[in-house]
Scaffold this motif. Structure first.
Motif, PDB file in Angstrom:
ATOM      1  N   ALA A 112      -7.618 -15.384 -19.579  1.00  0.00           N
ATOM      2  CA  ALA A 112      -8.150 -14.931 -20.466  1.00  0.00           C
ATOM      3  C   ALA A 112      -7.137 -14.293 -21.492  1.00  0.00           C
ATOM      4  O   ALA A 112      -5.938 -14.244 -21.170  1.00  0.00           O
ATOM      5  N   SER A 113      -7.424 -14.085 -22.857  1.00  0.00           N
ATOM      6  CA  SER A 113      -6.362 -13.780 -23.822  1.00  0.00           C
ATOM      7  C   SER A 113      -5.717 -12.434 -23.303  1.00  0.00           C
ATOM      8  O   SER A 113      -6.700 -11.429 -22.946  1.00  0.00           O
ATOM      9  N   ILE A 114      -4.349 -12.354 -23.432  1.00  0.00           N
ATOM     10  CA  ILE A 114      -3.617 -11.319 -22.855  1.00  0.00           C
ATOM     11  C   ILE A 114      -3.720 -10.055 -24.114  1.00  0.00           C
ATOM     12  O   ILE A 114      -3.536  -9.084 -23.912  1.00  0.00           O
ATOM     13  N   ASN A 115      -3.723 -10.714 -25.193  1.00  0.00           N
ATOM     14  CA  ASN A 115      -3.467  -9.272 -26.426  1.00  0.00           C
ATOM     15  C   ASN A 115      -4.510  -8.596 -26.162  1.00  0.00           C
ATOM     16  O   ASN A 115      -4.393  -7.176 -26.413  1.00  0.00           O
ATOM     17  N   PRO A 116      -5.804  -8.602 -26.164  1.00  0.00           N
ATOM     18  CA  PRO A 116      -7.059  -7.597 -25.862  1.00  0.00           C
ATOM     19  C   PRO A 116      -6.743  -6.905 -24.697  1.00  0.00           C
ATOM     20  O   PRO A 116      -6.809  -5.655 -24.698  1.00  0.00           O
ATOM     21  N   GLN A 117      -6.290  -7.393 -23.586  1.00  0.00           N
ATOM     22  CA  GLN A 117      -5.701  -6.502 -22.428  1.00  0.00           C
ATOM     23  C   GLN A 117      -4.508  -5.545 -22.666  1.00  0.00           C
ATOM     24  O   GLN A 117      -4.652  -4.577 -22.330  1.00  0.00           O
ATOM     25  N   ILE A 118      -3.654  -6.291 -23.588  1.00  0.00           N
ATOM     26  CA  ILE A 118      -2.623  -5.384 -23.851  1.00  0.00           C
ATOM     27  C   ILE A 118      -2.877  -4.014 -24.701  1.00  0.00           C
ATOM     28  O   ILE A 118      -2.597  -2.822 -24.502  1.00  0.00           O
ATOM     29  N   GLY A 133      -0.646 -12.171 -10.768  1.00  0.00           N
ATOM     30  CA  GLY A 133       0.025 -12.951 -11.647  1.00  0.00           C
ATOM     31  C   GLY A 133       0.024 -12.327 -13.041  1.00  0.00           C
ATOM     32  O   GLY A 133       0.922 -12.324 -13.912  1.00  0.00           O
ATOM     33  N   ARG A 134      -1.198 -12.157 -13.595  1.00  0.00           N
ATOM     34  CA  ARG A 134      -1.441 -11.679 -14.832  1.00  0.00           C
ATOM     35  C   ARG A 134      -0.783 -10.122 -15.064  1.00  0.00           C
ATOM     36  O   ARG A 134      -0.114  -9.506 -15.990  1.00  0.00           O
ATOM     37  N   LEU A 135      -0.839  -9.345 -13.791  1.00  0.00           N
ATOM     38  CA  LEU A 135      -0.265  -7.881 -13.985  1.00  0.00           C
ATOM     39  C   LEU A 135       1.125  -8.076 -14.124  1.00  0.00           C
ATOM     40  O   LEU A 135       1.857  -7.286 -15.099  1.00  0.00           O
TER      41      LEU A 135
END
Length: 420
Positions: A112-118, A133-135
């Motif tokens: 999934a896109s990382i920017n919204p998560q940030i 991995g994503r963390l």
């Protein structure tokens, strides 16, 4: 015993009652009191027995009592899960438990896109569900900090070990405070689990609700010995007998799952697939359509063996046997959920006899044979091109001749980690 007797906040107990959750499951009865007392917990229970609430409710209770908003980019409670599907399921449950409270639940997964998560993490998070991995990606970008994290949960820790996430855990754990509370939950207990507990838990209490490797009681299991080349036709025949019921089909590889999905689509089934080559959006849409009944058949790799809680799944088919014997229990645990009945049928080709023996050893009992005859020793483990003639089952029908098969590639654990 009900939830208020466990000492949970009345507001939280009322929220559970609104969802029809009034009586704790065995693993919840055993784990919650120790977790609320601040003990590190190592919980063992078969899939579908309520492990998310067993670790989630004590954390929610503590954070509701604390009443303090997390600082920007900080996390109060971290739950690590090996796959996106399991992470989504955990987050969905936690959001249901915390609805109407001040607690914020976030999820970060690959695909999934990382920017919204940030952006979401910048405001601070009470409970963060993450794939390792994503963390690590987010930690490297300094989008999240773990120095104020009070709780760490390792869910389905045995699968984390199998997928090689121990290396990611070694990078993540030192970033958390040493005086945190850690809980480890799993459906099986491989030998390496003791080492994991020794390194990351402090004087843990072990609670167990069912013997490791024990499948759900209401799953009707069956085994069919069949040539690899005849599996697709047999699966179509089985699925055709219950076209209006949901069926989950497990394949060993991403390529095999996609190929099988296309075969079933040509046969007229409403079918989708989920595997590591699918984007998170594609996987989410397929799961949503399957839950809604728009798809009647879902073909998946072991990314779906844990974390899928779809009560209407009536049938599970092991088109290919899993390489990891414990995954068999997780696969068939996708049916017979929420007190319902379900069936799990396994197809076994000659080259899969070693996997079958490992599964039956793990469960401590054989899978009942529905059709065919166990492959002779000279066939077991051999490729189909060594066929010496058809074997007849109870009905007298010979198994179909096999086509030459290609040698399977060894498992690529790096790719598995990336897919999660």
């Amino acid at each position: 015993m009900d939830f208020d007797m466990l000492g949970l906040q009345p507001r939280l107990v009322a929220k559970l009652a609104e969802q029809g959750i009034t009586e704790p499951t065995p693993i919840q009865k055993k784990a919650i009191p120790h977790a609320m007392n601040g003990r590190d917990v190592m919980g063992l229970a078969q899939t579908g027995t309520g492990k998310t609430a067993a670790f989630g409710l004590p954390m929610i209770h503590a954070l509701m009592s604390l009443g303090v908003a997390p600082a920007p980019k900080s996390v109060n409670g971290l739950i690590l899960a090996p796959t996106r599907e399991l992470a989504n399921q955990i987050a969905e449950n936690l959001r249901a438990y915390t609805q109407g409270t001040h607690l914020k639940v976030n999820i970060v997964v690959g695909g999934a896109s990382i920017n919204p998560q940030i952006n979401r993490l910048h405001r601070g998070t009470d409970l963060l569900v993450a794939t390792p991995g994503r963390l690590i990606d987010l930690l490297e970008q300094k989008a999240v900090r773990l120095d104020q994290t009070r709780f760490l949960v390792l869910d389905e820790a045995d699968q984390m070990l199998d997928m090689g996430f121990i290396h990611a855990l070694r990078r993540i754990a030192p970033l958390l405070p040493k005086d945190r509370q850690t809980m480890l939950f799993s459906a099986t207990m491989p030998k390496l689990m003791a080492e994991l507990a020794a390194n990351y838990l402090t004087d843990p209490i072990r609670v167990e609700a069912a013997p490791p490797g024990k499948p759900a009681d209401k799953v009707r299991q069956g085994l069919i010995f069949v040539e690899q080349s005849a599996k697709a036709e047999l699966l179509i025949e089985k699925l055709d007998a219950h076209r209006n019921e949901l069926a989950l089909v497990f394949a060993r590889t991403k390529h095999g799952a996609e190929k099988l999905m296309k075969t079933l689509d040509r046969a007229g089934f409403a079918v989708g697939s989920i595997h590591g080559n699918k984007s998170q959006g594609q996987r989410d849409r397929a799961l949503a359509a399957f839950k809604a009944g728009e798809l009647r058949v879902l073909v998946a790799t072991d990314v779906a063996a844990r974390g899928l809680d779809i009560p209407d799944v009536r049938h599970v088919y092991n088109f290919d046997l899993p390489n990891v014997p414990e995954n068999y229990v997780h696969r068939i645990g996708r049916t017979a959920r929420a007190g319902r009945d379900g069936s799990a049928v396994t197809f076994c080709a000659p080259a899969e006899m070693s996997e079958l023996r490992a599964i039956e050893k793990t469960m401590g009992r054989p899978i009942p044979v529905l059709a065919g005859t166990s492959w002779a020793p000279e066939r077991a483990g051999a490729s189909d091109r060594m066929d010496k003639g058809p074997r007849r089952g109870p009905g007298g029908n010979p198994a179909k001749a096999a086509k030459p098969s290609r040698k399977r590639r060894p498992r690529n654990r790096t790719r598995e980690r990336q897919a999660a």
